[in-house]
Design a protein around this motif. Structure first.
Motif, PDB file in Angstrom:
ATOM      1  N   ALA A 166       0.595  -1.598   0.029  1.00 35.99           N
ATOM      2  CA  ALA A 166       0.480  -0.253  -0.276  1.00 35.99           C
ATOM      3  C   ALA A 166       1.088   0.856   0.363  1.00 35.99           C
ATOM      4  O   ALA A 166       0.458   2.065  -0.720  1.00 35.99           O
ATOM      5  CB  ALA A 166      -0.832   0.255   1.627  1.00 35.99           C
ATOM      6  N   THR A 167       1.479   0.986   1.031  1.00 37.10           N
ATOM      7  CA  THR A 167       2.698   2.468   0.487  1.00 37.10           C
ATOM      8  C   THR A 167       3.802   2.939   0.160  1.00 37.10           C
ATOM      9  O   THR A 167       3.775   3.388  -0.776  1.00 37.10           O
ATOM     10  CB  THR A 167       4.014   2.975   2.401  1.00 37.10           C
ATOM     11  OG1 THR A 167       4.775   1.204   1.841  1.00 37.10           O
ATOM     12  CG2 THR A 167       2.982   2.498   3.080  1.00 37.10           C
ATOM     13  N   TYR A 168       3.750   1.611  -1.125  1.00 39.43           N
ATOM     14  CA  TYR A 168       5.062   1.154  -2.333  1.00 39.43           C
ATOM     15  C   TYR A 168       4.111   2.468  -3.275  1.00 39.43           C
ATOM     16  O   TYR A 168       4.141   3.098  -4.652  1.00 39.43           O
ATOM     17  CB  TYR A 168       5.369   0.396  -2.846  1.00 39.43           C
ATOM     18  CG  TYR A 168       5.332   0.041  -4.083  1.00 39.43           C
ATOM     19  CD1 TYR A 168       7.252   0.566  -4.892  1.00 39.43           C
ATOM     20  CD2 TYR A 168       4.978  -0.798  -5.089  1.00 39.43           C
ATOM     21  CE1 TYR A 168       7.757   0.764  -5.669  1.00 39.43           C
ATOM     22  CE2 TYR A 168       5.383   0.001  -6.755  1.00 39.43           C
ATOM     23  CZ  TYR A 168       6.740   0.256  -7.234  1.00 39.43           C
ATOM     24  OH  TYR A 168       6.962   0.451  -8.172  1.00 39.43           O
ATOM     25  N   ALA A 169       2.744   1.743  -3.238  1.00 42.43           N
ATOM     26  CA  ALA A 169       1.379   2.306  -4.407  1.00 42.43           C
ATOM     27  C   ALA A 169       1.688   3.586  -4.021  1.00 42.43           C
ATOM     28  O   ALA A 169       0.750   4.252  -5.520  1.00 42.43           O
ATOM     29  CB  ALA A 169       0.022   1.493  -4.116  1.00 42.43           C
ATOM     30  N   LEU A 170       1.449   4.650  -3.188  1.00 43.06           N
ATOM     31  CA  LEU A 170       1.486   5.799  -3.032  1.00 43.06           C
ATOM     32  C   LEU A 170       2.049   6.411  -3.733  1.00 43.06           C
ATOM     33  O   LEU A 170       2.002   7.215  -4.868  1.00 43.06           O
ATOM     34  CB  LEU A 170       1.915   6.369  -1.559  1.00 43.06           C
ATOM     35  CG  LEU A 170       0.576   5.353  -0.812  1.00 43.06           C
ATOM     36  CD1 LEU A 170       1.152   6.361   0.670  1.00 43.06           C
ATOM     37  CD2 LEU A 170      -0.938   6.358  -0.888  1.00 43.06           C
ATOM     38  N   SER A 171       3.518   6.108  -4.848  1.00 44.32           N
ATOM     39  CA  SER A 171       4.698   6.405  -5.294  1.00 44.32           C
ATOM     40  C   SER A 171       3.575   6.220  -7.030  1.00 44.32           C
ATOM     41  O   SER A 171       4.667   6.918  -7.942  1.00 44.32           O
ATOM     42  CB  SER A 171       5.408   5.997  -4.959  1.00 44.32           C
ATOM     43  OG  SER A 171       6.139   4.278  -5.229  1.00 44.32           O
ATOM     44  N   LEU A 172       2.726   5.473  -6.982  1.00 40.65           N
ATOM     45  CA  LEU A 172       2.237   5.642  -8.490  1.00 40.65           C
ATOM     46  C   LEU A 172       1.120   6.191  -8.774  1.00 40.65           C
ATOM     47  O   LEU A 172       1.292   6.227  -9.873  1.00 40.65           O
ATOM     48  CB  LEU A 172       1.836   3.954  -8.381  1.00 40.65           C
ATOM     49  CG  LEU A 172       3.048   2.899  -8.606  1.00 40.65           C
ATOM     50  CD1 LEU A 172       2.709   1.403  -8.107  1.00 40.65           C
ATOM     51  CD2 LEU A 172       4.840   3.327  -8.895  1.00 40.65           C
ATOM     52  N   ASP A 173       0.462   7.214  -7.954  1.00 35.11           N
ATOM     53  CA  ASP A 173      -0.629   7.369  -8.018  1.00 35.11           C
ATOM     54  C   ASP A 173      -0.252   9.033  -8.760  1.00 35.11           C
ATOM     55  O   ASP A 173       0.882  10.319  -7.449  1.00 35.11           O
ATOM     56  CB  ASP A 173      -1.200   7.735  -6.072  1.00 35.11           C
ATOM     57  CG  ASP A 173      -2.648   7.908  -7.195  1.00 35.11           C
ATOM     58  OD1 ASP A 173      -3.485   7.588  -8.256  1.00 35.11           O
ATOM     59  OD2 ASP A 173      -3.630   8.399  -6.781  1.00 35.11           O
ATOM     60  N   ALA A 174      -1.108   9.366  -9.035  1.00 35.78           N
ATOM     61  CA  ALA A 174      -0.619  10.823  -9.474  1.00 35.78           C
ATOM     62  C   ALA A 174      -1.670  11.759  -7.981  1.00 35.78           C
ATOM     63  O   ALA A 174      -0.920  12.715  -7.685  1.00 35.78           O
ATOM     64  CB  ALA A 174      -1.543  11.932 -10.584  1.00 35.78           C
ATOM     65  N   THR A 175      -2.737  11.542  -7.246  1.00 33.81           N
ATOM     66  CA  THR A 175      -2.976  11.956  -6.082  1.00 33.81           C
ATOM     67  C   THR A 175      -2.692  11.229  -4.965  1.00 33.81           C
ATOM     68  O   THR A 175      -4.405  10.853  -4.750  1.00 33.81           O
ATOM     69  CB  THR A 175      -3.889  13.167  -6.620  1.00 33.81           C
ATOM     70  OG1 THR A 175      -5.272  11.793  -7.017  1.00 33.81           O
ATOM     71  CG2 THR A 175      -3.754  14.370  -7.212  1.00 33.81           C
ATOM     72  N   PRO A 176      -1.313  10.505  -4.699  1.00 32.40           N
ATOM     73  CA  PRO A 176      -1.888   9.400  -3.398  1.00 32.40           C
ATOM     74  C   PRO A 176      -2.825  10.037  -1.721  1.00 32.40           C
ATOM     75  O   PRO A 176      -2.290  11.201  -1.575  1.00 32.40           O
ATOM     76  CB  PRO A 176      -0.394   9.648  -2.856  1.00 32.40           C
ATOM     77  CG  PRO A 176       0.567  10.927  -3.000  1.00 32.40           C
ATOM     78  CD  PRO A 176      -0.705  11.364  -4.942  1.00 32.40           C
ATOM     79  N   LEU A 177      -3.553   9.371  -1.743  1.00 31.77           N
ATOM     80  CA  LEU A 177      -4.577   9.386  -0.508  1.00 31.77           C
ATOM     81  C   LEU A 177      -5.706  10.452  -0.794  1.00 31.77           C
ATOM     82  O   LEU A 177      -6.291  10.669   0.068  1.00 31.77           O
ATOM     83  CB  LEU A 177      -3.576   9.756   0.868  1.00 31.77           C
ATOM     84  CG  LEU A 177      -2.966   8.763   1.108  1.00 31.77           C
ATOM     85  CD1 LEU A 177      -2.205   8.863   2.436  1.00 31.77           C
ATOM     86  CD2 LEU A 177      -3.723   7.327   1.364  1.00 31.77           C
ATOM     87  N   SER A 178      -5.643  10.818  -1.990  1.00 33.06           N
ATOM     88  CA  SER A 178      -6.942  11.340  -2.368  1.00 33.06           C
ATOM     89  C   SER A 178      -7.750  10.418  -2.331  1.00 33.06           C
ATOM     90  O   SER A 178      -8.261   9.525  -2.774  1.00 33.06           O
ATOM     91  CB  SER A 178      -7.374  12.631  -3.877  1.00 33.06           C
ATOM     92  OG  SER A 178      -6.836  11.229  -4.766  1.00 33.06           O
ATOM     93  N   ALA A 179      -9.315  11.139  -1.927  1.00 34.02           N
ATOM     94  CA  ALA A 179     -10.392  10.517  -2.453  1.00 34.02           C
ATOM     95  C   ALA A 179     -10.726   9.844  -3.826  1.00 34.02           C
ATOM     96  O   ALA A 179     -10.270   9.300  -4.660  1.00 34.02           O
ATOM     97  CB  ALA A 179     -11.849  11.844  -2.207  1.00 34.02           C
TER      98      ALA A 179
END
Length: 420
Positions: A166-179
Motif C-alpha cells: 500500500a505504501t509503495y503504491a502511493l508513489s505510483l498515483d498522481a494524487t496519493p491518498l486523495s478521495a
C-alpha cells in the motif's frame, strides 16, 4: 604522525560542544576541540530559525504527529571543513519519513478495506492534506517492520506485505491518498505493489534469520531492563523518589553497565509521578493489569525505535549524502510525548564508521542534581568520569543484560501477584 585519543577524551569533547547553549558557542567549542573532533560531524539544533536546514514538528489530525528527534526550528552542521572554512560550505541532506505501526496500519486499512469508517476517512484526508506528493511517495516502513517482527507469524508477515504494498503504491498515483484512493489501489496498483512487497518481505525475513531479529531483541532488552527496574524500585520500596532515582543510577552503572539517558528521563517521570508522558501514566498502574510484562515490553519498544531512528543520522547508508534528518509519523500518544520530553540538542556522527551519538536537550549533571539533590549527585558524579566510563565498557555484555532481564521480569511478576 596522528595522535590517537582515548574514547573518553573524544566523548568529553563531543559533550562539551553538543551541550553548548547556542550555535555560536558550539562553533567556538568545536574550534577549540578540533584536534579531537576532526573525524566527527555534529548536527546542532537551534531553538530559532536561521540555520541552513529547517526542522519539522507538527500536530495534525486528532492524534497525528510528525517530527524529527531534534528540538528547535533549524539545524547547523559543524565539522572540520566548516570550522576552518572562510567561505560557505554546502552539505547534501538525506533522510526518511518513517511510519510507526499505527500510522502504517492506517494506510493498509484505507487501501484494502472496501468500506472505511468515518474516523479513518478523517485520517486519510488529514494525511493527504498534511504531506506533499513527494513525502507520500517515499514513506518508509522499516520502523514498522522492526516492531512487527517481534511476532513474525504468517499472519504478521501477510499484514506487513500488504502494508508495504500500500505504501509503495502511493508513489505510483498522481494524487496519493486523495478521495477514492482505496478503490484506485485495489483496481490499478494492487497486483504490481504486492509483487514488489513480496520481494521486500523475503529480503527482510532473510535479514531476521541472519541475525537482525536477535540483534533487535538484544538491544531492546537493555531498554526494557531500565523500565523494569524503575517499576520494581517504585513498587517495592517506601524510600523517597530521590532515593529510588539514586538506586536506578547505581543500577545503570554497577549492574547494567550502560548509561541510558533517554530511558533515565522517562524513568524519572515514572518514579517522581510527574506524569509528563502518557507512557508513565500507563505504567503507574501496570501491576494491576492482566499482562504487565507485555505492556512494559511494548513501552520499551516505543523508546527503542527512537534509538533506531537516531542511529540513522549517520549517512553511511546513503551514497553522496552528508547527513540525515529522519522524521517519524505516529498516531501514538506515548511516542509523541517521549519525542517531546527527550528531544535532542545535537547528534554527533562519526565520519569513518556507522556511529551516531545523541545529546539530549537536558544538560545531564544539572538535570540530575535537580532531581536527586547535591549530596547524592556528589556521590554519583564519579561515575561520570573516565575510569567509570572505561569500567562500564569493560564489563558490559549481552549475557549480563539478558540475565538481568529474566531476573527482573520474575521479580516484577512476584510484586504483581502480591498487589492483587
Amino acid at each position: 604522525m596522528v595522535k590517537e585519543y582515548a574514547e573518553y577524551e573524544v566523548q568529553r569533547a563531543l559533550h562539551r560542544v553538543c551541550s553548548a547553549e547556542s550555535f555560536k558557542q558550539a562553533l567556538e567549542r568545536f574550534q577549540d576541540e578540533i584536534e579531537l573532533l576532526g573525524e566527527w560531524r555534529i548536527l546542532y539544533a537551534a531553538e530559532e530559525s536561521g540555520g541552513p536546514f529547517g526542522l519539522e514538528r507538527q500536530l495534525f489530525s486528532e492524534k497525528g504527529f510528525v517530527s524529527t528527534m531534534l528540538r528547535g526550528k533549524s539545524v547547523w552542521v559543524l565539522d572540520k571543513t566548516f570550522a576552518l572554512s572562510e567561505t560557505r560550505v554546502g552539505y547534501t541532506l538525506g533522510g526518511s519519513l518513517f511510519l510507526d505501526s499505527n500510522a502504517a496500519s492506517y494506510i493498509r486499512k484505507m487501501s484494502y478495506a472496501q468500506h472505511i469508517s468515518p474516523e479513518l476517512e478523517v485520517v486519510r484526508a488529514d494525511l493527504q492534506r498534511t504531506f506533499s506528493f513527494d513525502d507520500l511517495g517515499r514513506l518508509n516502513c522499516y520502523i514498522y517492520l522492526c516492531e512487527a517482527q517481534k511476532n513474525w507469524s504468517p499472519e504478521t508477515r501477510q499484514f506487513c506485505k500488504e502494508t508495504l504494498a500500500a505504501t509503495y503504491a502511493l508513489s505510483l498515483d498522481a494524487t496519493p491518498l486523495s478521495a477514492g484512493w482505496g478503490e484506485r489501489y485495489r483496481s490499478l496498483y494492487r497486483e504490481q505493489s504486492e509483487a514488489f512487497a513480496e520481494d521486500r518481505i523475503k529480503e527482510f525475513s532473510r535479514s531476521l534469520e541472519s541475525g537482525l531479529g536477535v540483534a533487535l531483541a538484544q538491544q531492546a532488552a537493555a531498554v526494557e531492563c531500565m523500565i523494569l527496574r524503575a517499576k520494581i524500585l517504585e513498587s517495592s520500596s517506601t524510600a523517597s523518589p530521590e532515593a529510588k532515582m539514586g538506586a536506578l543510577l547505581s543500577f545503570m552503572h554497577d549492574e547494567l553497565h550502560i548509561f541510558m539517558l533517554r530511558e533515565l528521563i522517562v524513568c524519572a517521570d515514572i518514579l517522581f509521578h510527574t506524569q509528563r508522558t502518557t507512557l508513565s501514566k500507563k505504567l503507574n498502574s501496570v501491576l494491576d493489569k492482566k499482562d504487565p510484562l507485555r505492556i512494559i515490553n511494548n513501552c520499551a519498544w516505543d523508546l527503542y525505535i527512537l534509538r533506531i531512528i537516531e542511529s540513522f543520522s549517520n549517512p553511511q547508508r546513503w551514497q553522496g549524502v552528508d547527513f540525515c534528518l529522519d522524521r517519524l509519523i505516529t498516531f501514538d500518544e506515548d511516542l509523541t510525548d517521549i519525542i517531546c520530553l527527550t528531544e535532542l540538542r545535537a547528534v554527533a556522527i562519526h565520519l569513518g564508521s556507522h556511529r551516531a551519538y545523541p545529546f539530549f536537550n537536558s544538560e545531564l549533571t544539572g538535570w540530575l542534581a535537580g532531581l536527586i539533590g547535591d549530596k547524592r549527585m556528589a556521590n554519583f558524579s564519579g561515575n561520570l568520569q573516565e575510569d567509570a566510563f572505561n569500567q562500564r565498557a569493560d564489563q558490559r555484555s549481552l549475557e549480563n543484560v539478558q540475565r538481568i532481564l529474566v531476573e527482573d521480569r520474575r521479580h516484577l511478576m512476584g510484586l504483581a501477584r502480591k498487589s492483587r
